[in-house]
Scaffold this motif. Sequence first.
Motif, mmCIF file in Angstrom:
data_model
loop_
_atom_site.group_PDB
_atom_site.id
_atom_site.type_symbol
_atom_site.label_atom_id
_atom_site.label_comp_id
_atom_site.label_asym_id
_atom_site.label_seq_id
_atom_site.Cartn_x
_atom_site.Cartn_y
_atom_site.Cartn_z
ATOM 1 N N VAL A 33 -6.310 0.838 -5.080
ATOM 2 C CA VAL A 33 -5.570 1.569 -4.334
ATOM 3 C C VAL A 33 -6.001 1.421 -2.875
ATOM 4 O O VAL A 33 -5.134 1.155 -2.016
ATOM 5 C CB VAL A 33 -5.693 3.321 -4.617
ATOM 6 C CG1 VAL A 33 -4.871 3.951 -3.600
ATOM 7 C CG2 VAL A 33 -4.937 3.248 -5.990
ATOM 8 N N THR A 34 -7.485 1.347 -2.445
ATOM 9 C CA THR A 34 -7.681 1.028 -0.962
ATOM 10 C C THR A 34 -7.254 -0.294 -0.477
ATOM 11 O O THR A 34 -6.753 -0.493 0.540
ATOM 12 C CB THR A 34 -9.241 1.236 -0.951
ATOM 13 O OG1 THR A 34 -9.392 2.549 -1.251
ATOM 14 C CG2 THR A 34 -9.897 0.857 0.346
ATOM 15 N N GLU A 35 -7.465 -1.308 -1.421
ATOM 16 C CA GLU A 35 -6.733 -2.847 -1.025
ATOM 17 C C GLU A 35 -5.512 -2.800 -0.968
ATOM 18 O O GLU A 35 -4.863 -3.401 0.139
ATOM 19 C CB GLU A 35 -7.609 -3.639 -2.038
ATOM 20 C CG GLU A 35 -7.002 -5.196 -1.903
ATOM 21 C CD GLU A 35 -7.481 -5.744 -0.699
ATOM 22 O OE1 GLU A 35 -6.936 -6.619 0.130
ATOM 23 O OE2 GLU A 35 -8.785 -5.262 -0.102
ATOM 24 N N ALA A 36 -4.819 -2.044 -1.660
ATOM 25 C CA ALA A 36 -3.344 -2.202 -1.419
ATOM 26 C C ALA A 36 -2.957 -1.359 -0.180
ATOM 27 O O ALA A 36 -2.100 -1.873 0.332
ATOM 28 C CB ALA A 36 -2.648 -1.486 -2.966
ATOM 29 N N ASN A 37 -3.450 -0.328 -0.267
ATOM 30 C CA ASN A 37 -3.229 0.183 1.377
ATOM 31 C C ASN A 37 -3.520 -0.693 2.539
ATOM 32 O O ASN A 37 -2.989 -0.576 3.413
ATOM 33 C CB ASN A 37 -4.080 1.569 1.341
ATOM 34 C CG ASN A 37 -3.576 2.595 2.227
ATOM 35 O OD1 ASN A 37 -2.482 2.585 2.495
ATOM 36 N ND2 ASN A 37 -4.552 3.419 2.870
ATOM 37 N N LYS A 38 -4.515 -1.367 2.331
ATOM 38 C CA LYS A 38 -5.196 -2.162 3.670
ATOM 39 C C LYS A 38 -4.177 -3.294 3.441
ATOM 40 O O LYS A 38 -3.438 -3.535 4.744
ATOM 41 C CB LYS A 38 -6.405 -2.814 3.127
ATOM 42 C CG LYS A 38 -7.572 -1.973 3.779
ATOM 43 C CD LYS A 38 -8.985 -2.722 3.935
ATOM 44 C CE LYS A 38 -9.271 -3.749 2.600
ATOM 45 N NZ LYS A 38 -10.659 -4.273 2.840
ATOM 46 N N GLN A 39 -3.442 -3.678 2.492
ATOM 47 C CA GLN A 39 -2.470 -4.766 2.606
ATOM 48 C C GLN A 39 -1.127 -4.200 3.147
ATOM 49 O O GLN A 39 -0.592 -4.944 3.938
ATOM 50 C CB GLN A 39 -2.240 -5.420 1.421
ATOM 51 C CG GLN A 39 -3.350 -6.288 0.931
ATOM 52 C CD GLN A 39 -3.210 -6.834 -0.464
ATOM 53 O OE1 GLN A 39 -1.934 -7.049 -0.892
ATOM 54 N NE2 GLN A 39 -4.109 -7.815 -0.839
ATOM 55 N N PHE A 40 -0.527 -2.940 2.922
ATOM 56 C CA PHE A 40 0.417 -2.374 3.338
ATOM 57 C C PHE A 40 0.419 -2.222 4.729
ATOM 58 O O PHE A 40 1.384 -2.143 5.525
ATOM 59 C CB PHE A 40 1.013 -1.070 2.576
ATOM 60 C CG PHE A 40 1.498 -1.150 1.315
ATOM 61 C CD1 PHE A 40 2.524 -1.921 1.048
ATOM 62 C CD2 PHE A 40 1.080 -0.420 0.058
ATOM 63 C CE1 PHE A 40 3.262 -2.031 0.122
ATOM 64 C CE2 PHE A 40 1.459 -0.392 -1.196
ATOM 65 C CZ PHE A 40 2.562 -1.403 -1.169
ATOM 66 N N GLN A 41 -0.859 -1.635 5.248
ATOM 67 C CA GLN A 41 -0.949 -1.340 6.482
ATOM 68 C C GLN A 41 -1.338 -2.689 7.589
ATOM 69 O O GLN A 41 -1.495 -2.576 8.822
ATOM 70 C CB GLN A 41 -2.137 -0.516 6.723
ATOM 71 C CG GLN A 41 -1.756 0.869 6.115
ATOM 72 C CD GLN A 41 -2.747 1.776 6.131
ATOM 73 O OE1 GLN A 41 -4.232 1.235 6.590
ATOM 74 N NE2 GLN A 41 -2.659 3.023 6.130
ATOM 75 N N ASP A 42 -1.297 -3.757 6.949
ATOM 76 C CA ASP A 42 -1.288 -5.088 7.692
ATOM 77 C C ASP A 42 -0.023 -5.649 8.030
ATOM 78 O O ASP A 42 0.742 -6.564 7.139
ATOM 79 C CB ASP A 42 -2.240 -6.190 7.030
ATOM 80 C CG ASP A 42 -2.353 -7.313 7.639
ATOM 81 O OD1 ASP A 42 -2.088 -7.538 8.713
ATOM 82 O OD2 ASP A 42 -3.566 -8.259 7.290
ATOM 83 N N PRO A 43 0.493 -5.609 9.283
ATOM 84 C CA PRO A 43 1.786 -6.225 9.341
ATOM 85 C C PRO A 43 1.860 -7.781 9.275
ATOM 86 O O PRO A 43 3.077 -8.120 9.244
ATOM 87 C CB PRO A 43 1.973 -6.079 10.837
ATOM 88 C CG PRO A 43 0.694 -5.679 11.506
ATOM 89 C CD PRO A 43 -0.131 -4.883 10.489
ATOM 90 N N GLU A 44 0.909 -8.384 9.282
ATOM 91 C CA GLU A 44 0.941 -9.821 8.944
ATOM 92 C C GLU A 44 1.294 -10.092 7.468
ATOM 93 O O GLU A 44 1.639 -11.088 7.001
ATOM 94 C CB GLU A 44 -0.451 -10.569 9.291
ATOM 95 C CG GLU A 44 -0.704 -10.615 10.803
ATOM 96 C CD GLU A 44 0.337 -11.288 11.589
ATOM 97 O OE1 GLU A 44 0.900 -12.207 11.173
ATOM 98 O OE2 GLU A 44 0.908 -10.839 12.450
ATOM 99 N N LEU A 45 0.689 -9.144 6.643
ATOM 100 C CA LEU A 45 1.167 -9.389 5.286
ATOM 101 C C LEU A 45 2.418 -8.436 4.543
ATOM 102 O O LEU A 45 3.097 -8.787 3.584
ATOM 103 C CB LEU A 45 -0.258 -8.844 4.315
ATOM 104 C CG LEU A 45 -1.460 -9.562 4.606
ATOM 105 C CD1 LEU A 45 -2.719 -8.772 3.939
ATOM 106 C CD2 LEU A 45 -1.529 -10.908 4.041
#
Length: 181
Positions: A33-45
Amino acid sequence: CSRALTLSLALRASLVRQVSGMLDKVEKLKEVVTEANKQFQDPELTTFVAVAIQEFLSLYETERLIQELTKFSIDCRNIVVNQIIWPSEVGSSRLLQARVKQQRKYLENFGELYDEDFHVVLCPLLEEEVRGVERLKLFSKNLIVPYNPDMGIHEMSRAVVENEIRQLEEKLAELKAKIGV
């Protein structure tokens, strides 16, 4: 009494192993969940594209959605307003004229709310649903080059190619700047 104590200790040991196993699974889930959250918050991804129509409820729900995504630091700078009827396409239909007048108010609201910080794309109301790869490719051009009801398909294709060339030239200039050429 010693048999009961042995049984009680065995049950406790079993329970501790089960709880420990569950805690390990929860910890692994937390990492995912933490990794998914980081990806959701990265506008490049990840970026979210809101799709709306020019009506009050859709405008209201789009605003709520953007506010919620912003709370979680999820990029949402693109909005597609779909099913637009252009005045030049109305002809003598009083129903369509009324619809254009009604949609104008909501399009102005979208403009007031989102023109500054968002990329807003207006897409036309179509006679048929977009189904199949070829029709999807054709429709997707509206996301790149603003729809113009007076532009034929060849001019639209040319505009798409010109836009792609402009984007490639911008990327080339960025790369040259990075390497100092």
